[in-house]
Design a protein around this motif. Structure first.
Motif, mmCIF file in Angstrom:
data_model
loop_
_atom_site.group_PDB
_atom_site.id
_atom_site.type_symbol
_atom_site.label_atom_id
_atom_site.label_comp_id
_atom_site.label_asym_id
_atom_site.label_seq_id
_atom_site.Cartn_x
_atom_site.Cartn_y
_atom_site.Cartn_z
ATOM 1 N N THR A 1 0.835 -1.196 0.000
ATOM 2 C CA THR A 1 0.000 0.000 0.000
ATOM 3 C C THR A 1 0.871 1.248 0.000
ATOM 4 O O THR A 1 2.076 1.195 0.247
ATOM 5 C CB THR A 1 -0.937 0.017 1.223
ATOM 6 O OG1 THR A 1 -0.135 0.025 2.426
ATOM 7 C CG2 THR A 1 -1.835 -1.201 1.237
ATOM 8 N N LEU A 2 0.239 2.389 -0.279
ATOM 9 C CA LEU A 2 0.906 3.689 -0.291
ATOM 10 C C LEU A 2 0.188 4.586 0.698
ATOM 11 O O LEU A 2 -1.041 4.746 0.619
ATOM 12 C CB LEU A 2 0.872 4.296 -1.696
ATOM 13 C CG LEU A 2 1.647 3.529 -2.764
ATOM 14 C CD1 LEU A 2 1.203 3.950 -4.159
ATOM 15 C CD2 LEU A 2 3.143 3.761 -2.603
ATOM 16 N N GLY A 3 0.935 5.156 1.619
ATOM 17 C CA GLY A 3 0.275 5.987 2.620
ATOM 18 C C GLY A 3 1.240 6.630 3.570
ATOM 19 O O GLY A 3 2.404 6.898 3.232
ATOM 20 N N TYR A 4 0.769 6.850 4.797
ATOM 21 C CA TYR A 4 1.526 7.621 5.785
ATOM 22 C C TYR A 4 1.405 6.953 7.142
ATOM 23 O O TYR A 4 0.298 6.700 7.632
ATOM 24 C CB TYR A 4 0.978 9.050 5.870
ATOM 25 C CG TYR A 4 0.796 9.720 4.523
ATOM 26 C CD1 TYR A 4 1.842 10.385 3.901
ATOM 27 C CD2 TYR A 4 -0.437 9.668 3.862
ATOM 28 C CE1 TYR A 4 1.670 10.982 2.659
ATOM 29 C CE2 TYR A 4 -0.613 10.276 2.628
ATOM 30 C CZ TYR A 4 0.441 10.933 2.026
ATOM 31 O OH TYR A 4 0.271 11.529 0.801
ATOM 32 N N LYS A 5 2.546 6.667 7.759
ATOM 33 C CA LYS A 5 2.562 6.132 9.110
ATOM 34 C C LYS A 5 2.464 7.281 10.115
ATOM 35 O O LYS A 5 3.090 8.329 9.930
ATOM 36 C CB LYS A 5 3.844 5.340 9.364
ATOM 37 C CG LYS A 5 4.014 4.116 8.478
ATOM 38 C CD LYS A 5 5.331 3.426 8.778
ATOM 39 C CE LYS A 5 5.542 2.208 7.890
ATOM 40 N NZ LYS A 5 6.844 1.551 8.145
ATOM 41 N N ASN A 6 1.708 7.065 11.154
ATOM 42 C CA ASN A 6 1.570 8.025 12.263
ATOM 43 C C ASN A 6 0.916 9.334 11.862
ATOM 44 O O ASN A 6 0.855 10.264 12.668
ATOM 45 C CB ASN A 6 2.933 8.320 12.912
ATOM 46 C CG ASN A 6 3.669 7.041 13.311
ATOM 47 O OD1 ASN A 6 4.765 6.773 12.841
ATOM 48 N ND2 ASN A 6 3.043 6.233 14.141
ATOM 49 N N GLY A 7 0.455 9.437 10.626
ATOM 50 C CA GLY A 7 -0.235 10.649 10.203
ATOM 51 C C GLY A 7 0.581 11.504 9.253
ATOM 52 O O GLY A 7 1.719 11.183 8.898
ATOM 53 N N THR A 8 -0.013 12.632 8.837
ATOM 54 C CA THR A 8 0.645 13.540 7.903
ATOM 55 C C THR A 8 -0.109 14.867 7.898
ATOM 56 O O THR A 8 -1.084 15.045 8.649
ATOM 57 C CB THR A 8 0.664 12.927 6.485
ATOM 58 O OG1 THR A 8 1.477 13.734 5.633
ATOM 59 C CG2 THR A 8 -0.743 12.833 5.906
#
Length: 687
Positions: free
Chosen positions: A100-107
């Motif tokens: 997957t493509l995304g953001y750990k811990n938020g952004t």
């Protein structure tokens, strides 16, 4: 919802009770462009622990966040014309075997909000829908409400810094850094997509190419080829709908090079296979079927297939002297068992892939239950060959398993199935290429490749079935057949003991020794009785026990059962595989030799004994300028599985060399040799 003063306009933190691990907040910098009537804003998302959220194209799973501004609703937002959502560069995240493509811990997502009139009040009454995931996913709604007049806003330095920092991570707003994406081509025949890019300043270790923009089509992890400042990213495309056509379709290419990035929209051009890079042309299905067939055939010659060879010889013994029709039927049954077992493996891996689990060649040996099953099977075969007892299948099958003089086919079919299971800890030349393609493509190609692998492994059986007269070259039945059965029983007993040693990662040592000792005593006792029938069973029991204890203890010592924490080699210092440390070591001018291995991989053991532990390779790897790293895939590991797939591999052994002149790595052949290792190290270290 509370409204902040005009000089610090943002919402409070919004938290939904259904998802306490996530909170969001909308910020305005207070800045406005009078020409475009744009306001600079940002949606800040904070996630605790291991929670993640997604990019605009989430990959193989997930839902991207979105805001319904309700601009056209009577009680919705007012004085808003358009909203442009900007996306910071994502991370690649593997979750439950899915990429997957995304953001750990938020952004922080920058937002450009264009209003109709800067002097009129703006009312925001919107709904954010956010998907956040760990091992489970939660879809949460947040109500965002805010009222203000843009012309009354004052600059908020903290919000401005937050928005500027987020904008610096958005590829579309990054300054010109000498990056360019030149083309995207696609070949339908072999399902390859190749993106070509250029960098005036060279390529960093952290380089990535992401393609999106086509609904229902996802793109695999890229495999990079870098020559000077030119980069080619090769990947597969797939769609859950089945058929798709990328020709002349528009895609967005996100190019990341360290902290720099670029985003460009291009039209995909369909090309012939001959127009692809040379190292990708062989990926057509027809060629890969040929590679799979050859890989399966070579698998017969690998050291881990000695017990399989024993089963084949046993079949030959049973077939000697019987009618050609019966011989043909038995060998065809064994071949069918091999192919059928490859279909079972393909189905098993296909289900794992659909359910989001890790996949790879030989991963069944990561399960203690499977290893225990194979220990029992090989021990029973050994006992049967030595004449300890006969193994009968259920009566409704009306057959005995591999018993002498049996003309039925079920036993030979099962024998072929077990031959395949015992062969799977091995890798062979061409096998890795075929399996990697099979596990990264659609279900039809997966089963086609595994069918070719099965036919390749079964070719010796098919040869005898086609020409039963070849068995006439065997000597006439006699004492040599009894002696050969004893030898085959010992070979299978050794295999059973080796399989038992693989359980050291799951069971205490004393229990393993007891498991290994019982079948060893039974088989050796029966063997001594057959050799010295006049001595008597009771007299031979004691020497059988002592001999079995010696064999088991020696085997435990030689396989490292008493010292499982020891390094792969006594005189090499192995550090755990870590991609960040690879980059750091290469930046320091060092060469990194990576060995991804597993205790159950006999090809890995062969590489260790033949090359890694012997000079000149061993002395070369001991140099201070070389760092040796090991990835242990004996037990399931998401990190190692992701590393293998990132490099286009789905099994072990996998060896690769990194260095200042080869930061992207130089993969080595499945079967190592001193020349290939030395050449790769020299090439990676030279500038």
């Amino acid at each position: 919802m509370l409204n902040r003063p005009a000089h610090a306009l943002s919402t409070e933190w919004l938290v939904n009770p259904q998802q306490p691990e996530a909170r969001v907040r909308l910020h305005f910098s207070g800045e406005a462009d009078p020409t475009t009537r744009q306001l600079y804003a940002a949606l800040e998302v904070q996630l605790s622990g291991d929670w993640k959220t997604y990019w605009r194209s989430p990959g193989e799973a997930g839902i991207p966040p979105e805001i319904d501004w309700r601009i056209k609703q009577p009680q919705g937002s007012s004085n808003i014309e358009t909203v442009e959502w900007l996306w910071p560069a994502p991370e690649r995240i593997e979750m439950l075997g899915l990429h997957t493509l995304g953001y750990k811990n938020g952004t922080v997502f920058p937002l450009l909000i264009q209003v109709k009139d800067l002097n009129q009040p703006v009312s925001i009454n919107a709904r954010l829908r956010l998907s956040s995931c760990t091992t489970v996913c939660v879809l949460t709604d947040y109500e965002i409400q805010l009222d203000f007049t843009p012309s009354d806003l004052k600059t908020d330095p903290q919000a401005s810094f937050l928005i500027d920092k987020a904008l610096s991570r958005v590829p579309t707003t990054m300054p010109d850094t000498g990056l360019s994406v030149e083309s995207v081509v696609w070949n339908k025949e072999n399902n390859k997509v190749v993106a070509t890019a250029h960098s005036e300043t060279g390529w960093e270790k952290a380089v990535d190419v992401i393609i999106d923009g086509q609904e229902d089509i996802t793109f695999s992890l890229p495999v990079f080829t870098i020559e000077d400042n030119q980069l080619q990213a090769v990947m597969n495309a797939s769609s859950w709908l089945g058929e798709y056509n990328l020709s002349d379709e528009s895609v967005t290419v996100t190019l990341l090079n360290g902290d720099n990035g670029l985003e460009k929209t291009l039209s995909v051009k369909e090309v012939a296979a001959s127009s692809l890079p040379a190292d990708t042309r062989s990926a057509s299905l027809l060629v890969l079927l040929g590679l799979a067939l050859l890989g399966g055939l070579i698998l017969n010659l690998m050291p881990c297939v000695l017990p399989v060879l024993g089963m084949k010889l046993s079949s030959v013994l049973h077939a000697s002297g019987q009618q050609a029709r019966v011989t043909r039927k038995q060998f065809l049954s064994s071949a069918a068992g091999i192919v059928f077992s490859f279909w079972l493996l393909a189905a098993f891996l296909w289900i794992l892939k659909l359910t989001g689990n890790s996949i790879g060649w030989g991963i069944q040996f990561q399960s203690p239950w499977f290893i225990g099953f194979m220990v029992a099977v090989t021990a029973l075969f050994a006992a049967n060959l030595i004449g300890l007892f006969e193994i009968h299948l259920p009566s409704f099958l009306s057959t005995r398993l591999a018993a002498a003089g049996d003309n039925s086919t079920a036993g030979h079919f099962v024998q072929g199935m077990f031959a395949t299971l015992l062969a799977t800890p091995c890798s062979a030349p061409f096998l890795g290429t075929a399996v990697a393609f099979a596990l990264s493509t659609n279900s039809f190609n997966l089963f086609a490749i595994f069918t070719a692998l099965g036919v390749g492994l079964a070719l010796p059986y098919l040869l005898i079935a086609a020409r039963p007269s070849l068995l006439k070259w065997l000597p006439k039945p006699g004492q040599w057949m009894i002696n050969l059965r004893r030898l085959l029983a010992l070979m299978l007993l050794v295999t059973s003991l080796w399989l038992t040693s693989l359980l050291q990662a799951f069971l205490p040592v004393y229990l393993l020794l007891m498991i290994a000792l019982i079948p060893t005593v039974l088989v050796l006792h029966r063997l001594l009785i057959s050799l010295m029938p006049q001595a008597g069973k009771r007299i031979l029991l004691l020497p059988s026990v002592f001999l079995s204890m010696a064999i088991v203890l020696f085997g435990a010592w030689s396989t490292g059962l008493f010292t499982p924490e020891q390094s792969t080699s006594d005189n090499l210092i192995w550090t755990p595989l870590n991609e960040q440390e690879i980059a750091s070591s290469v930046a320091e001018g060092k060469v990194v030799f990576v060995d991804v291995t597993a205790d159950w991989c006999i090809t890995c053991k062969a590489n260790k004994i033949r090359v890694i532990d012997r000079d000149p390779t061993n002395s070369l790897l001991q140099k201070d300028s070389i760092v040796t790293m090991k990835g242990d895939w004996t037990r399931p590991s998401e990190e190692i599985n992701a590393y293998l797939q990132k490099n286009g591999r789905f099994g072990v052994p996998f060896n690769i060399v990194y260095g200042p002149a080869a930061p992207e790595g130089i993969p080595l052949p499945v079967l190592l040799d001193h020349d290939s290792v030395t050449a790769a190290i020299e090439k990676a270290s030279s500038r």
